[in-house]
Design a protein around this motif. Structure first.
Motif, mmCIF file in Angstrom:
data_model
loop_
_atom_site.group_PDB
_atom_site.id
_atom_site.type_symbol
_atom_site.label_atom_id
_atom_site.label_comp_id
_atom_site.label_asym_id
_atom_site.label_seq_id
_atom_site.Cartn_x
_atom_site.Cartn_y
_atom_site.Cartn_z
ATOM 1 N N GLN A 203 66.149 33.110 31.272
ATOM 2 C CA GLN A 203 67.310 33.317 30.686
ATOM 3 C C GLN A 203 68.372 33.406 32.186
ATOM 4 N N GLY A 204 69.480 33.335 32.606
ATOM 5 C CA GLY A 204 70.735 33.073 33.413
ATOM 6 C C GLY A 204 70.204 32.320 34.571
ATOM 7 N N LEU A 205 68.984 31.146 34.315
ATOM 8 C CA LEU A 205 68.415 30.778 35.645
ATOM 9 C C LEU A 205 68.883 29.398 35.363
ATOM 10 N N ALA A 206 68.825 28.707 36.853
ATOM 11 C CA ALA A 206 68.762 27.169 37.031
ATOM 12 C C ALA A 206 67.842 27.149 38.066
ATOM 13 N N CYS A 207 67.698 26.323 38.114
ATOM 14 C CA CYS A 207 67.689 25.257 39.469
ATOM 15 C C CYS A 207 67.713 23.450 39.489
ATOM 16 N N VAL A 208 67.793 23.401 40.922
ATOM 17 C CA VAL A 208 68.354 22.321 41.153
ATOM 18 C C VAL A 208 65.977 21.098 41.699
ATOM 19 N N THR A 209 66.422 21.823 42.540
ATOM 20 C CA THR A 209 64.807 21.677 42.661
ATOM 21 C C THR A 209 63.742 22.628 42.410
ATOM 22 N N GLU A 210 62.685 22.211 41.409
ATOM 23 C CA GLU A 210 61.917 22.973 41.209
ATOM 24 C C GLU A 210 60.958 22.893 42.308
ATOM 25 N N PRO A 211 60.058 24.351 42.459
ATOM 26 C CA PRO A 211 60.514 25.991 41.460
ATOM 27 C C PRO A 211 61.588 26.873 42.463
ATOM 28 N N ASP A 212 62.199 26.453 43.420
ATOM 29 C CA ASP A 212 63.190 26.970 43.025
ATOM 30 C C ASP A 212 64.777 27.233 42.673
ATOM 31 N N VAL A 213 64.513 28.764 42.829
ATOM 32 C CA VAL A 213 66.230 29.054 41.765
ATOM 33 C C VAL A 213 67.556 28.963 42.381
ATOM 34 N N SER A 214 67.954 27.837 42.356
ATOM 35 C CA SER A 214 69.494 27.718 42.612
ATOM 36 C C SER A 214 70.746 28.126 42.037
ATOM 37 N N ARG A 215 70.793 28.831 40.374
ATOM 38 C CA ARG A 215 71.838 29.716 40.302
ATOM 39 C C ARG A 215 71.420 30.668 39.347
ATOM 40 N N ILE A 216 72.070 32.011 38.980
ATOM 41 C CA ILE A 216 72.370 32.948 38.301
ATOM 42 C C ILE A 216 73.144 33.220 37.743
ATOM 43 N N PHE A 217 73.245 32.994 37.029
ATOM 44 C CA PHE A 217 74.440 33.563 35.220
ATOM 45 C C PHE A 217 74.156 34.374 34.734
ATOM 46 N N LEU A 218 74.281 36.185 35.214
ATOM 47 C CA LEU A 218 74.235 36.553 34.569
ATOM 48 C C LEU A 218 75.203 37.849 33.486
ATOM 49 N N HIS A 219 76.359 36.417 33.925
ATOM 50 C CA HIS A 219 77.690 37.328 33.757
ATOM 51 C C HIS A 219 77.653 37.665 32.312
ATOM 52 N N ALA A 220 78.384 39.353 32.695
ATOM 53 C CA ALA A 220 79.223 40.134 31.204
ATOM 54 C C ALA A 220 77.386 40.133 30.294
ATOM 55 N N ALA A 221 76.531 40.549 30.849
ATOM 56 C CA ALA A 221 74.733 40.770 30.296
ATOM 57 C C ALA A 221 74.801 42.476 30.363
ATOM 58 N N ASN A 222 75.819 42.957 29.781
ATOM 59 C CA ASN A 222 75.562 44.465 30.185
ATOM 60 C C ASN A 222 74.317 45.030 30.852
ATOM 61 N N PHE A 223 74.563 44.508 32.253
ATOM 62 C CA PHE A 223 73.202 45.349 32.838
ATOM 63 C C PHE A 223 73.941 46.247 34.311
ATOM 64 N N SER A 224 72.715 46.718 33.760
ATOM 65 C CA SER A 224 73.653 48.505 35.207
ATOM 66 C C SER A 224 72.794 48.659 35.875
ATOM 67 N N GLY A 225 72.859 49.307 37.121
ATOM 68 C CA GLY A 225 71.451 49.495 37.967
ATOM 69 C C GLY A 225 72.408 48.756 39.501
ATOM 70 N N THR A 226 71.707 47.904 40.435
ATOM 71 C CA THR A 226 71.784 47.904 41.619
ATOM 72 C C THR A 226 71.744 46.437 41.797
ATOM 73 N N ILE A 227 72.004 45.790 42.643
ATOM 74 C CA ILE A 227 72.187 44.698 43.219
ATOM 75 C C ILE A 227 70.969 44.425 44.328
ATOM 76 N N SER A 228 69.537 44.166 44.139
ATOM 77 C CA SER A 228 68.464 44.500 44.539
ATOM 78 C C SER A 228 68.448 43.247 46.246
ATOM 79 N N PRO A 229 68.337 43.673 46.973
ATOM 80 C CA PRO A 229 68.489 43.073 48.563
ATOM 81 C C PRO A 229 67.157 41.960 48.795
ATOM 82 N N ALA A 230 66.797 41.904 47.715
ATOM 83 C CA ALA A 230 65.265 40.823 46.966
ATOM 84 C C ALA A 230 66.476 39.534 46.808
ATOM 85 N N MET A 231 67.326 40.056 46.820
ATOM 86 C CA MET A 231 68.301 38.451 46.565
ATOM 87 C C MET A 231 68.013 37.364 47.437
ATOM 88 N N ALA A 232 68.074 37.993 48.185
ATOM 89 C CA ALA A 232 68.268 37.171 49.468
ATOM 90 C C ALA A 232 67.161 36.537 50.171
#
Length: 331
Positions: A203-232
């Motif tokens: 859910q919410g992910l797209a890839c241009v070249t597998e297996p690397d994620v190139s897009r994260i779309f989690l707009h209005a997903a009702n999420f709380s919490g924090t943005i993890s540094p692991a995103m980097a």
């Protein structure tokens, strides 16, 4: 239909109620430890209370964890020997401190909606003889238990990255699970974030070249919490859309190091702190948060003061010249 404001108010109220319940239960468990329950066991059960979205209804303040808490069995010496909460509609995660239940023989948690990574240290409980975790949404590596542990009912129905106990997840999956951890391991993600290839219908992910994620779309997903540094660690990420959620805390500076990021949307969250300095080529949408502007450095303040003083001097000189010209014209 309830509005977003009503949903947010309801969520806040629920969080406050749970916080009060956790506080009361913690006091209760502390009292239990004082009268004979092993302190480490009491602490582990308190951590379990906190990690569950809704603890069992019988786990009430004033109760004895060994005699009135549904699903908890203790020895005569006050050690927890069994936890049986199968099919109780539980959601939440398993805390690593469960490994301090060093007299635990049976752990039955099948048929719930538990998410997150199973702490590997659970496999280190020497007294454990029977484990059942199937029918949840548990993620990450399949936990490895000792040979004498009946652990056949662990994998089925979960979202592990592999069926082989102890086998690590890929680097991309490991990073994404840490991202999910920042959001509190939502069930909505755990339903599809399964297996070891995030490019396969996650859910919410797209890839241009597998297996690397190139897009994260989690707009209005009702999420709380924090943005993890692991995103980097998702170095091929080009677009990140987390707008219209309830994310709090600061945006990790590490996100500004993503080499291919071109678009970031964090509008209408509850983010604070200073917005990281992204490259000029990155389009950043950040309205609707509580970011603060950086204070000018002392050197910049001195430069500004000098510029202001120079401006005043120039203005004064112009007035003097105008005064002289007027005087000449009059005479």
């Amino acid at each position: 239909m309830p509005t977003t404001a009503h949903r947010q108010e309801s969520t806040t109220t629920g969080t406050r109620k749970k916080g009060l319940l956790v506080l009361l239960l913690s006091c209760c468990l502390a009292a239990a430890a004082a009268v004979g329950m092993e302190p480490s066991d009491a602490s582990a059960i308190a951590d379990l209370v906190q990690s569950l979205a809704t603890p069992p209804s019988s786990w009430t303040a004033g109760g004895d964890a060994c005699t009135t808490f549904e699903g908890i069995t203790c020895s005569a010496s006050g050690r927890v020997t069994a936890i049986d909460l199968a099919g109780k509609g539980l959601a939440g995660t398993l805390p690593p401190s469960l490994s301090s239940l060093t007299a635990l023989e049976s752990l039955q948690l099948r048929g719930n909606s538990l998410t997150g990574v199973v702490p590997a240290v659970l496999g280190e409980i020497a007294t454990l003889r029977n484990v059942s975790l199937s029918g949840n949404f548990l993620q990450g590596p399949v936990p490895r238990f000792a040979k004498g542990v009946a652990a056949d009912d662990v994998v089925d129905g979960n979202s592990f990255c592999s069926d082989e106990p102890g086998r690590p997840c890929s680097a991309q999956v490991s990073a994404l699970l840490r991202v999910a951890e920042g959001f509190g391991y939502p069930v909505s993600l755990a339903r599809t974030w399964r297996g070891n290839d995030p490019c396969q219908s996650w859910q919410g992910l797209a890839c241009v070249t597998e297996p690397d994620v190139s897009r994260i779309f989690l707009h209005a997903a009702n999420f709380s919490g924090t943005i993890s540094p692991a995103m980097a660690n998702l170095t091929e990420l080009r677009r990140l859309d987390l707008g219209e959620n309830r994310l709090a805390g600061e945006i990790p500076d590490a996100l500004a190091t993503l080499p291919k990021l071109g678009f970031l949307d964090v509008t209408n969250n509850r983010l604070t702190g200073q917005l990281p300095k992204f490259r000029p080529s990155v389009r950043v949408l950040s309205d609707g948060n509580a970011f603060w502007a950086p204070s000018p450095s002392p050197s910049l303040s001195r430069d500004a003061a000098a510029a202001a003083a120079s401006s005043k001097l120039n203005a004064g000189s112009i007035l003097i010249v105008i005064g002289v010209l007027v005087a000449l014209l009059v005479t």
